[in-house]
Design an enzyme around this catalytic site. Structure first.
Site, PDB file in Angstrom:
ATOM      1  N   LYS A  53       0.984  -1.164  -0.096  1.00 11.11           N
ATOM      2  CA  LYS A  53      -0.061   0.001  -0.081  1.00 11.11           C
ATOM      3  C   LYS A  53       0.865   1.248   0.032  1.00 11.11           C
ATOM      4  CE  LYS A  53      -3.623  -2.150   2.052  1.00 11.11           C
ATOM      5  NZ  LYS A  53      -4.643  -2.892   3.345  1.00 11.11           N
ATOM      6  N   GLN A  97      -5.227  -1.846   9.357  1.00 11.60           N
ATOM      7  CA  GLN A  97      -5.104  -3.064   8.879  1.00 11.60           C
ATOM      8  C   GLN A  97      -5.633  -3.935   9.416  1.00 11.60           C
ATOM      9  OE1 GLN A  97      -3.503  -3.457   5.546  1.00 11.60           O
ATOM     10  NE2 GLN A  97      -3.982  -5.755   6.021  1.00 11.60           N
ATOM     11  N   ASP A 120     -11.375   2.731   3.214  1.00 12.06           N
ATOM     12  CA  ASP A 120     -11.537   1.517   3.172  1.00 12.06           C
ATOM     13  C   ASP A 120     -12.927   1.162   2.902  1.00 12.06           C
ATOM     14  OD1 ASP A 120      -9.612  -0.658   2.912  1.00 12.06           O
ATOM     15  OD2 ASP A 120      -9.255  -0.520   5.068  1.00 12.06           O
TER      16      ASP A 120
END
Ligand code: NDP
Length: 283
Positions: A53, A97, A120
């Site tokens: 990422k 995460q 997200d």
């Protein structure tokens, strides 16, 4: 019949180039889109995802911040970190995460993220927006699948799309995005009776199950588009999808490989969502 391979790597590069133009336009105004990733603990797979990422951000000239917390960090410490990023004007996108260590409540942490920075797309406000229509931040994997279909020129309207899997991260948002594009959508789960009857009726079949080589050629309609979201290790330790590529490619019209299909799109759409968050913050 041998299916055409949908090359996720090439499409991801093309999509990144498109979003780089938008990131550059922001930069010309003195705004550098910024993404922060919080990782708790030392899970090797999570570390690889986070590194990828950060790399994707660098590729587009984005600013990225990587926050590492010990696996035994308290929930209060994690929430304080989220709050500090919520208030940091250099950060437009925040992601935590997953999975988190068991003593931390992932839902509570996600709900603490400013929904305008929730790249997200997991915050309830953004999930609700997805249900009712337009969300600024579709969750990255299903969003990536939609872009793959669009870039490959696969018609969705009026088609029967079957999604195998109903997770909040993949299956459910996938079904909703397909529904918004006027597909007729069926969602299958572990409780579905006669799964193959449903999958064989799919014009577009999305497998998000988490079981290696689960969808076999006899479960697929001739000419169907088969999208494999799964990432699994087989007995030899090799990365394989949920779709048995060898048998399905003989039946399907289009198929995504694993690796090199959906995977590269997920990170691409995360970067896209970060650029969009920066655009919205500076509209
Ligand atoms: P989950 O484990 O959260 O969900 C799996 C889903 O599959 C569940 O809804 C489950 O049904 C369903 N399922 C399990 N067994 C069967 C069965 N026999 N028949 C029909 N449905 C079944 O997984 P995720 O959605 O998080 O991930 C799915 C896969 O995608 C994994 O391999 C994961 O690694 C991969 N993945 C890949 C990403 C990428 O970037 N390419 C990103 C995210 C995930 P039920 O709800 O009834 O239990």
């Amino acid at each position: 019949m041998t299916a055409q391979i949908i090359d996720g790597k090439t499409i991801a590069q093309q999509v990144r180039a498109e979003w780089k133009v938008r990131a550059d336009a922001l930069k010309a105004r003195g705004i550098i889109p910024g993404m922060a990733v919080i990782i708790v603990g030392n899970d090797p797979a999570s570390k690889v995802y986070v590194a990828n990422k950060v790399k994707a951000c660098a590729e587009l000239g984005l600013y990225s911040k990587h926050v590492e917390l010990a696996s035994d960090c308290t929930e209060a410490a994690l929430l304080a970190e989220v709050e500090s990023l919520n208030n940091d004007p250099a950060i437009h996108g925040i992601l935590v995460q997953l999975p988190l260590p068991k003593h931390l409540d992932a839902n509570k942490v996600i709900e603490a993220i400013n929904p305008d920075k929730d790249v997200d797309g997991f915050h309830q406000k953004n999930v609700g927006a997805l249900v009712t229509g337009e969300t600024p931040f579709p969750s990255c994997t299903p969003y990536g699948v939609m872009v793959l279909l669009e870039k490959t020129g696969i018609a969705i309207e009026g088609k029967h799309a079957v999604v195998v899997g109903r997770s909040n991260i993949v299956g459910k948002p996938m079904a909703l995005l397909l529904l918004h594009k006027n597909a007729t959508v069926t969602i299958c789960t572990s409780k579905t009776v006669d799964l193959a009857k449903h999958t064989r009726d799919a014009d577009i079949l999305v497998a998000a199950v988490g079981r290696a080589n689960f969808i076999t050629g006899d479960m697929v309609k001739a000419g169907a588009t088969v999208i494999d979201v799964g990432i699994n290790r087989n007995a030899e330790g090799k990365l394989v999808g949920d779709v048995d590529f060898a048998s399905v490619k003989e039946v399907a019209g289009y198929i995504t490989p694993v690796p090199g299909g959906v995977g590269p799109m997920t990170i691409t759409m995360l970067v896209a969502n970060t650029v969009r968050a920066a655009e919205r913050a500076n509209a």
